[in-house]
Design an enzyme around this catalytic site. Structure first.
Site, short mmCIF file in Angstrom:
data_model
loop_
_atom_site.label_atom_id
_atom_site.label_comp_id
_atom_site.label_asym_id
_atom_site.label_seq_id
_atom_site.Cartn_x
_atom_site.Cartn_y
_atom_site.Cartn_z
N ASP A 80 0.84 -1.20 0.00
CA ASP A 80 0.00 0.00 0.00
C ASP A 80 0.89 1.26 0.00
O ASP A 80 1.96 1.27 0.60
CB ASP A 80 -0.81 -0.08 1.31
CG ASP A 80 -2.04 0.76 1.32
OD1 ASP A 80 -2.55 1.11 0.26
OD2 ASP A 80 -2.52 1.06 2.45
N HIS A 178 -7.93 9.47 5.64
CA HIS A 178 -7.18 8.48 6.41
C HIS A 178 -7.29 8.82 7.89
O HIS A 178 -7.31 9.99 8.26
CB HIS A 178 -5.70 8.51 6.04
CG HIS A 178 -5.39 7.84 4.74
ND1 HIS A 178 -4.53 8.39 3.82
CD2 HIS A 178 -5.81 6.67 4.21
CE1 HIS A 178 -4.44 7.57 2.78
NE2 HIS A 178 -5.20 6.53 2.99
N HIS A 206 -10.09 4.38 0.09
CA HIS A 206 -9.15 4.45 1.22
C HIS A 206 -9.88 5.13 2.38
O HIS A 206 -10.90 5.77 2.19
CB HIS A 206 -7.91 5.26 0.83
CG HIS A 206 -6.95 4.50 -0.02
ND1 HIS A 206 -5.67 4.22 0.38
CD2 HIS A 206 -7.09 3.95 -1.24
CE1 HIS A 206 -5.05 3.53 -0.56
NE2 HIS A 206 -5.89 3.36 -1.56
N GLY A 207 -9.30 5.02 3.56
CA GLY A 207 -9.89 5.71 4.72
C GLY A 207 -11.26 5.15 5.05
O GLY A 207 -12.19 5.91 5.36
N ALA A 208 -11.40 3.83 5.01
CA ALA A 208 -12.73 3.24 5.23
C ALA A 208 -13.08 3.06 6.70
O ALA A 208 -14.20 2.70 7.01
CB ALA A 208 -12.84 1.91 4.50
N ASN A 228 -10.26 -0.01 2.09
CA ASN A 228 -9.00 -0.11 2.85
C ASN A 228 -9.23 0.25 4.31
O ASN A 228 -9.71 1.36 4.60
CB ASN A 228 -7.96 0.86 2.28
CG ASN A 228 -7.37 0.39 0.98
OD1 ASN A 228 -7.87 -0.55 0.36
ND2 ASN A 228 -6.30 1.04 0.55
N VAL A 229 -8.87 -0.66 5.19
CA VAL A 229 -9.11 -0.44 6.63
C VAL A 229 -7.80 -0.58 7.40
O VAL A 229 -7.15 -1.62 7.33
CB VAL A 229 -10.11 -1.47 7.18
CG1 VAL A 229 -10.41 -1.19 8.65
CG2 VAL A 229 -11.39 -1.49 6.37
P1 13P Z 1 -8.00 4.12 7.62
O1 13P Z 1 -6.78 4.20 8.46
O2 13P Z 1 -8.80 5.34 7.69
O3 13P Z 1 -8.77 2.88 7.87
O4 13P Z 1 -7.49 4.04 6.09
C1 13P Z 1 -6.78 2.92 5.68
C2 13P Z 1 -6.26 3.08 4.30
O5 13P Z 1 -6.78 3.83 3.50
C3 13P Z 1 -5.09 2.27 3.93
O6 13P Z 1 -4.65 2.54 2.65
#
Ligand code: 13P
Length: 280
Positions: A80, A178, A206-208, A228-229
């Site tokens: 990632d 994120h 991203h930023g889920a 993405n978590v």
């Molecule tokens: P979070 O940290 O908000 O879950 O985002 C994870 C992410 O986007 C990893 O690429």
């Protein structure tokens, strides 16, 4: 069994659902993701962030790959937020075939060039490339973006970006951030629909962490294939440690198991949300 991210996303696409891509940092993280996926019987993506590689490096990659191989469900291992082109060959040499070259910190032209160059190398080994158009705000590991205002994905640029970079999946910015959402997340769904009209590529959120059930459902229906978590898993790990301290648990294996349990619970909840099985 180990598989490619392309096959996992094809699997999700053919069912009009999404898959979870979970960031891990160590053995407990890998174990929690694999066990959660096996419990639910669905494919999953194990993600390693550059910050985790600085700590674990090749042994961490090797462990994630071996766990994927030994699993009863399909699992891919994905690198990632790659911000150095050298990381691609390092990853390939360590057995990785799935990457996200992250050119989102650059202006549009530089983003295209960075992503295109990385993609060329990844595609030469038959690998999978995720690119990001726009820029997420927030903080993730050591990647801090000072411009806190999100630079959202411009649907007008999507076609050009996809053609020039040859990516296989597109990470979009529609107000997702994120890390922790400081206030109620506000996602720009009309923008997501426009992006979806422009490209058939799998779309990545991203930023889920911190998105409500309702929002996740809307995202899946609008065509998000990969969530993405990271933050919620990290919080779960830390809550495992806190609980161990509060309960005076001092045995190391018991503490590790508690942390795995906490993370696996999150993985299972997310998998059910992404595969639209909330009520099962
Ligand atoms: P979070 O940290 O908000 O879950 O985002 C994870 C992410 O986007 C990893 O690429």
């Amino acid at each position: 069994m180990i598989t490619s991210s392309s096959d996992i996303l094809k699997w999700a696409n053919s069912r009009n659902i999404a898959v979870g891509a979970f960031n891990v940092y160590n053995f407990e993280g890998v174990k929690a993701v694999v066990e959660g996926a096996e419990q639910e019987g669905v494919p999953v993506i194990i993600q390693l962030h550059p910050a985790s590689l600085e700590r674990g490096s090749k042994p961490l990659i090797a462990m994630a790959l071996e766990a994927a191989r030994l699993s009863t469900v399909s699992i891919s291992v994905h690198l990632d937020h790659i911000d150095r082109i050298e990381s691609i060959s390092e990853g390939i040499n360590a057995g990785i075939t799935s990457f996200m070259p992250d050119g989102s910190g650059y202006d549009y032209k530089e983003n295209v060039e960075f992503t295109r160059l990385c993609a060329e190398e990844i595609i030469s080994i038959g690998g999978f490339v995720e690119g990001e158009l726009g820029r997420l705000s927030g903080t993730e590991d050591s990647v801090t973006i000072s411009d806190y205002k999100a630079l959202l994905t411009d649907p007008v640029l999507v076609d050009d970006y996809v053609i020039k970079t040859k990516i296989n999946a597109l990470a979009i910015c529609i107000g997702n951030v994120h890390g922790k959402y400081e206030s109620e997340p506000k996602l720009d769904f009309p923008r997501l629909y426009k992006i979806r009209e422009t490209t058939q590529l799998p779309l990545v959120m991203h930023g889920a962490s911190g998105l409500s059930d309702e929002m996740i459902l809307q995202c899946v229906l609008a065509g998000i294939s990969k969530f993405n978590v990271n933050t919620e898993l990290r919080q779960a790990y830390i809550s495992g440690i806190s609980e161990a301290v509060n309960r005076d648990i001092t045995d190391l294996l018991s503490i590790m198991n508690l942390c795995v349990d906490k993370m696996r619970e999150i993985v299972v909840v997310k998998i059910r949300q992404y595969s639209l099985r909330h009520n099962l």
